[in-house]
Design a protein around this motif. Structure first.
Motif, PDB file in Angstrom:
ATOM      1  N   GLN A   1      28.726 128.157  22.388  1.00 51.49           N
ATOM      2  CA  GLN A   1      28.724 127.124  23.126  1.00 51.49           C
ATOM      3  C   GLN A   1      29.313 125.886  22.358  1.00 51.49           C
ATOM      4  O   GLN A   1      30.149 125.140  22.948  1.00 51.49           O
ATOM      5  CB  GLN A   1      27.591 126.742  23.701  1.00 51.49           C
ATOM      6  CG  GLN A   1      27.101 127.855  24.816  1.00 51.49           C
ATOM      7  CD  GLN A   1      25.542 127.651  25.336  1.00 51.49           C
ATOM      8  OE1 GLN A   1      25.463 126.566  26.138  1.00 51.49           O
ATOM      9  NE2 GLN A   1      24.627 128.302  25.170  1.00 51.49           N
TER      10      GLN A   1
ATOM     11  N   THR B   1      36.967 129.582  23.850  1.00 52.50           N
ATOM     12  CA  THR B   1      36.408 129.147  25.231  1.00 52.50           C
ATOM     13  C   THR B   1      34.941 128.730  24.928  1.00 52.50           C
ATOM     14  O   THR B   1      34.275 129.758  24.505  1.00 52.50           O
ATOM     15  CB  THR B   1      36.593 129.893  26.362  1.00 52.50           C
ATOM     16  OG1 THR B   1      37.968 130.445  26.399  1.00 52.50           O
ATOM     17  CG2 THR B   1      36.329 129.402  27.707  1.00 52.50           C
ATOM     18  N   GLU B   2      34.454 127.803  25.376  1.00 50.13           N
ATOM     19  CA  GLU B   2      32.825 127.449  25.475  1.00 50.13           C
ATOM     20  C   GLU B   2      32.241 128.494  26.281  1.00 50.13           C
ATOM     21  O   GLU B   2      32.730 128.710  27.423  1.00 50.13           O
ATOM     22  CB  GLU B   2      32.878 126.124  25.948  1.00 50.13           C
ATOM     23  CG  GLU B   2      33.307 124.942  24.910  1.00 50.13           C
ATOM     24  CD  GLU B   2      32.695 123.715  25.488  1.00 50.13           C
ATOM     25  OE1 GLU B   2      31.956 123.761  26.803  1.00 50.13           O
ATOM     26  OE2 GLU B   2      33.072 122.583  24.986  1.00 50.13           O
ATOM     27  N   GLY B   3      31.240 128.939  25.536  1.00 52.69           N
ATOM     28  CA  GLY B   3      30.418 129.887  26.310  1.00 52.69           C
ATOM     29  C   GLY B   3      29.515 129.174  27.318  1.00 52.69           C
ATOM     30  O   GLY B   3      29.443 127.915  27.473  1.00 52.69           O
ATOM     31  N   PRO B   4      29.106 129.815  28.453  1.00 53.64           N
ATOM     32  CA  PRO B   4      28.158 129.460  29.654  1.00 53.64           C
ATOM     33  C   PRO B   4      27.183 128.892  29.086  1.00 53.64           C
ATOM     34  O   PRO B   4      26.449 129.421  27.928  1.00 53.64           O
ATOM     35  CB  PRO B   4      28.189 130.577  30.535  1.00 53.64           C
ATOM     36  CG  PRO B   4      28.123 131.674  29.620  1.00 53.64           C
ATOM     37  CD  PRO B   4      29.252 131.302  28.547  1.00 53.64           C
ATOM     38  N   PRO B   5      26.474 127.794  29.623  1.00 50.86           N
ATOM     39  CA  PRO B   5      25.088 127.320  29.250  1.00 50.86           C
ATOM     40  C   PRO B   5      24.144 128.158  29.786  1.00 50.86           C
ATOM     41  O   PRO B   5      24.023 129.056  30.321  1.00 50.86           O
ATOM     42  CB  PRO B   5      25.041 125.945  30.132  1.00 50.86           C
ATOM     43  CG  PRO B   5      25.832 126.265  31.317  1.00 50.86           C
ATOM     44  CD  PRO B   5      27.116 126.915  30.773  1.00 50.86           C
TER      45      PRO B   5
ATOM     46  N   TYR C   1      35.904 134.233  23.328  1.00 52.04           N
ATOM     47  CA  TYR C   1      34.811 133.526  22.853  1.00 52.04           C
ATOM     48  C   TYR C   1      34.333 134.246  21.686  1.00 52.04           C
ATOM     49  O   TYR C   1      34.842 135.178  21.181  1.00 52.04           O
ATOM     50  CB  TYR C   1      33.510 134.223  23.896  1.00 52.04           C
ATOM     51  CG  TYR C   1      33.712 133.948  25.132  1.00 52.04           C
ATOM     52  CD1 TYR C   1      33.465 132.400  25.655  1.00 52.04           C
ATOM     53  CD2 TYR C   1      34.332 134.542  26.391  1.00 52.04           C
ATOM     54  CE1 TYR C   1      33.657 132.031  27.139  1.00 52.04           C
ATOM     55  CE2 TYR C   1      34.461 134.347  27.605  1.00 52.04           C
ATOM     56  CZ  TYR C   1      34.110 132.940  27.971  1.00 52.04           C
ATOM     57  OH  TYR C   1      34.205 132.634  29.349  1.00 52.04           O
TER      58      TYR C   1
ATOM     59  N   GLN D   1      22.164 130.706  28.054  1.00 54.18           N
ATOM     60  CA  GLN D   1      22.237 132.254  28.182  1.00 54.18           C
ATOM     61  C   GLN D   1      20.897 132.709  27.600  1.00 54.18           C
ATOM     62  O   GLN D   1      20.266 132.052  26.934  1.00 54.18           O
ATOM     63  CB  GLN D   1      23.429 132.429  27.144  1.00 54.18           C
ATOM     64  CG  GLN D   1      24.866 131.766  27.598  1.00 54.18           C
ATOM     65  CD  GLN D   1      26.019 132.256  26.379  1.00 54.18           C
ATOM     66  OE1 GLN D   1      26.028 133.337  25.987  1.00 54.18           O
ATOM     67  NE2 GLN D   1      26.474 131.112  26.037  1.00 54.18           N
TER      68      GLN D   1
ATOM     69  N   GLU E   1      37.405 135.601  31.876  1.00 55.35           N
ATOM     70  CA  GLU E   1      37.080 134.277  31.904  1.00 55.35           C
ATOM     71  C   GLU E   1      37.589 133.475  30.751  1.00 55.35           C
ATOM     72  O   GLU E   1      37.670 132.301  30.713  1.00 55.35           O
ATOM     73  CB  GLU E   1      35.743 134.050  32.038  1.00 55.35           C
ATOM     74  CG  GLU E   1      35.046 134.620  33.356  1.00 55.35           C
ATOM     75  CD  GLU E   1      34.778 136.010  33.413  1.00 55.35           C
ATOM     76  OE1 GLU E   1      34.795 136.658  32.435  1.00 55.35           O
ATOM     77  OE2 GLU E   1      35.276 136.482  34.589  1.00 55.35           O
TER      78      GLU E   1
END
Length: 513
Positions: free
Chosen positions: A321, A351-355, A305, A357, A302
């Protein structure tokens, strides 16, 4: 321009620049917090009779003084570690400070244009618009949440307001205090000083409130500070010595601590490249019944990070993030990448991490993780906590050298502990590595710029502060309400027109017309 007023205007601009510098001196490492109240009072006085246009210049001068002194450490990141020439780094830093200075300039213009008339506007409207200028910097161009006035007051009686409304409520109290002081002296309304004193007394009394409670479970932690400077960290020839250093510093800690923590990007390579080494360290830690947590770059299908990984003794991977522009990603990358070395730094394509977490699980403790810059966003931190018992932030402040930047960063991290009523563990590569208690006080730390290990105990806590429940929104709504009140209670436009006509008539008589 009236040339007779030019010297006065120049002096006023210099005074505003000095006020901005005075505010910087109120933050760490200087700690001269009364200076910011004086600076706010002087700013309020300077805008008392100012036209909106002149207010724009005065506000900009204040902003240039504040950011030119308070974020001067940006130059070190760009020049010393960003491989940029001194003149170009100076230009970039100056442009950055001038841009940030436009925010208080706009606040001064709005205040003089729409809010100033009437005592309510001069106090409540003034405080509201300046706090809202801080709010703008939370989100403008991904945000630069630095130098909020409330941070300087973490060790003062006003600190009791932090668990109630966060750092922005403290800022509001400071703006109100400065405006009350100014207007009390200017208009001899000394009741305003009594009102401001009441805010301080109430803040002091709130410090005795225990908003959260320990859950009785204790962790013995060790935070490793390897003290590898930024200019050496990513060199290929430094990779194996770095692994050896962490091995040597960690081995004596295994079996003696519940958890060992390495800082942000402790291993200067991707997880999959260092996997053999990490597996070996995790195996030794597991055999000693010690949890091992590290910051490390992580490549997945994906994206790439900036991550924090629980290697053993628990579960969880956290992907950062809130990324730092140019340091972790390059805005307008297709145009800027490769233009100069500063736009092509190591590990600057994250890359921005998913919100949303989940917290890390470490030795049956729920731990909310934050990487570096993320800890300076108060509402982001609250949103990500999800009922965690402890706060953990890892950082690499080596980017800022021995400047005031890392001291300011640590002061802001302390505020997060106070706001949430949680103990905070801070592990950094070069300092400051520390533990902060639930009241925002430093309970343990080791010297910066020295290789060492912080060994201490922490306890998880449960319960919520008012700030944890509502965040900053009540303070923002209060500010919008105060600004609206000041706007709607200002002098009627008709009175202004009559006053202007009378002034014109008097001027005509004086000229014999």
């Amino acid at each position: 321009m009236n040339h007779k007023n030019t010297p006065h205007t120049a002096l006023a601009l210099v005074a505003m620049i000095l006020c901005g510098i005075a505010v910087t001196l109120s933050f760490a490492p200087f700690g001269m917090w009364p200076l910011s109240i004086v600076a706010v009072a002087v700013l309020n006085l300077a805008l008392e009779k100012s036209t909106p246009r002149r207010a724009l210049a005065l506000g900009w001068a204040y902003g240039v003084g504040l950011f030119g002194s308070g974020v001067s450490w940006v130059y070190i990141s760009i020049h010393d570690y960003g491989f940029t020439s001194a003149p170009l780094a100076g230009i970039f830093t100056a442009l950055f400070c001038l841009f940030l200075g436009a925010v208080p300039a706009l606040a001064a213009w709005v205040y003089c244009r729409w809010l100033r008339d009437g005592m309510g506007g001069r106090v409540l409207g003034f405080a509201a618009v300046w706090l809202l200028s801080e709010w703008v910097r939370v989100w403008l161009l991904t945000g630069f949440p630095w130098l909020y006035l409330g941070y300087a007051y973490i060790d003062t009686p006003l600190a009791g307001w932090a668990p109630v409304g966060g750092v922005f409520l403290l800022s509001l109290m400071v703006y109100l205090s400065g405006a009350c002081l100014s207007q009390a002296l200017l208009n001899r309304r000394y009741v305003l000083i009594v009102g401001a004193a009441g805010l301080w007394v109430l803040g002091y009394s709130l410090q005795s409130v225990e908003w959260t409670q320990t859950n009785g479970r204790e962790l013995k932690i060790a935070a490793v500070q390897a003290n590898i400077t930024q200019d050496k960290k990513w060199l290929p020839e430094s990779y194996k010595p770095t692994l050896k250093l962490y091995d040597q510093m960690t081995q004596p800690l295994l079996g003696q601590h519940d958890v060992v923590i390495w800082p942000e990007a402790a291993i200067p390579n991707y997880y999959h490249v260092a996997k053999d080494y990490l597996d070996l360290m995790a195996q030794m830690a597991e055999q000693s019944d010690t949890a091992l947590v590290t910051g490390i770059p992580l490549r997945t299908p994906e994206g790439v990070y900036n991550a924090l990984v629980v290697l053993t003794g628990g579960t969880g991977v956290y992907a950062k993030q809130r990324l730092v522009p140019f340091g972790e990603y390059v805005p307008l990358e297709s145009w800027l990448r490769g233009l100069i070395r500063f736009f092509n730094l190591p590990m600057s394509s994250f890359t921005e991490g998913p919100p949303q977490q989940k917290p890390l699980q470490i030795k049956d403790h729920s731990v909310a993780p934050y990487i570096c810059y993320e800890v300076v966003y108060p509402d982001f931190l609250v949103k990500q906590m999800n009922g965690a018992e402890l706060l953990l932030t890892v950082s690499n402040d080596a980017w800022f050298g021995r400047s005031i930047g890392p001291k300011q960063h640590f002061q802001m991290a302390r505020m997060r502990a106070l706001e949430t009523g949680r103990e905070l563990i801070r592990a950094t590569g070069t300092g400051t590595t520390a533990v902060v208690d639930a009241h925002g006080k430093v309970s343990a730390r080791i010297p910066a710029f020295e290789a060492g290990v912080l060994s201490t105990t922490v306890r998880g806590r449960s319960g919520n502060t008012p700030f944890l429940v509502a965040g900053s929104w009540p303070t923002w709504l209060l500010c919008f309400g105060l600004a609206a009140l000041a706007a709607f209670t200002r002098k009627p436009a008709a009175n202004k027109a009559n006053n202007k006509a009378n002034n014109n008539k008097s001027a005509s008589k004086s000229r014999g017309l």
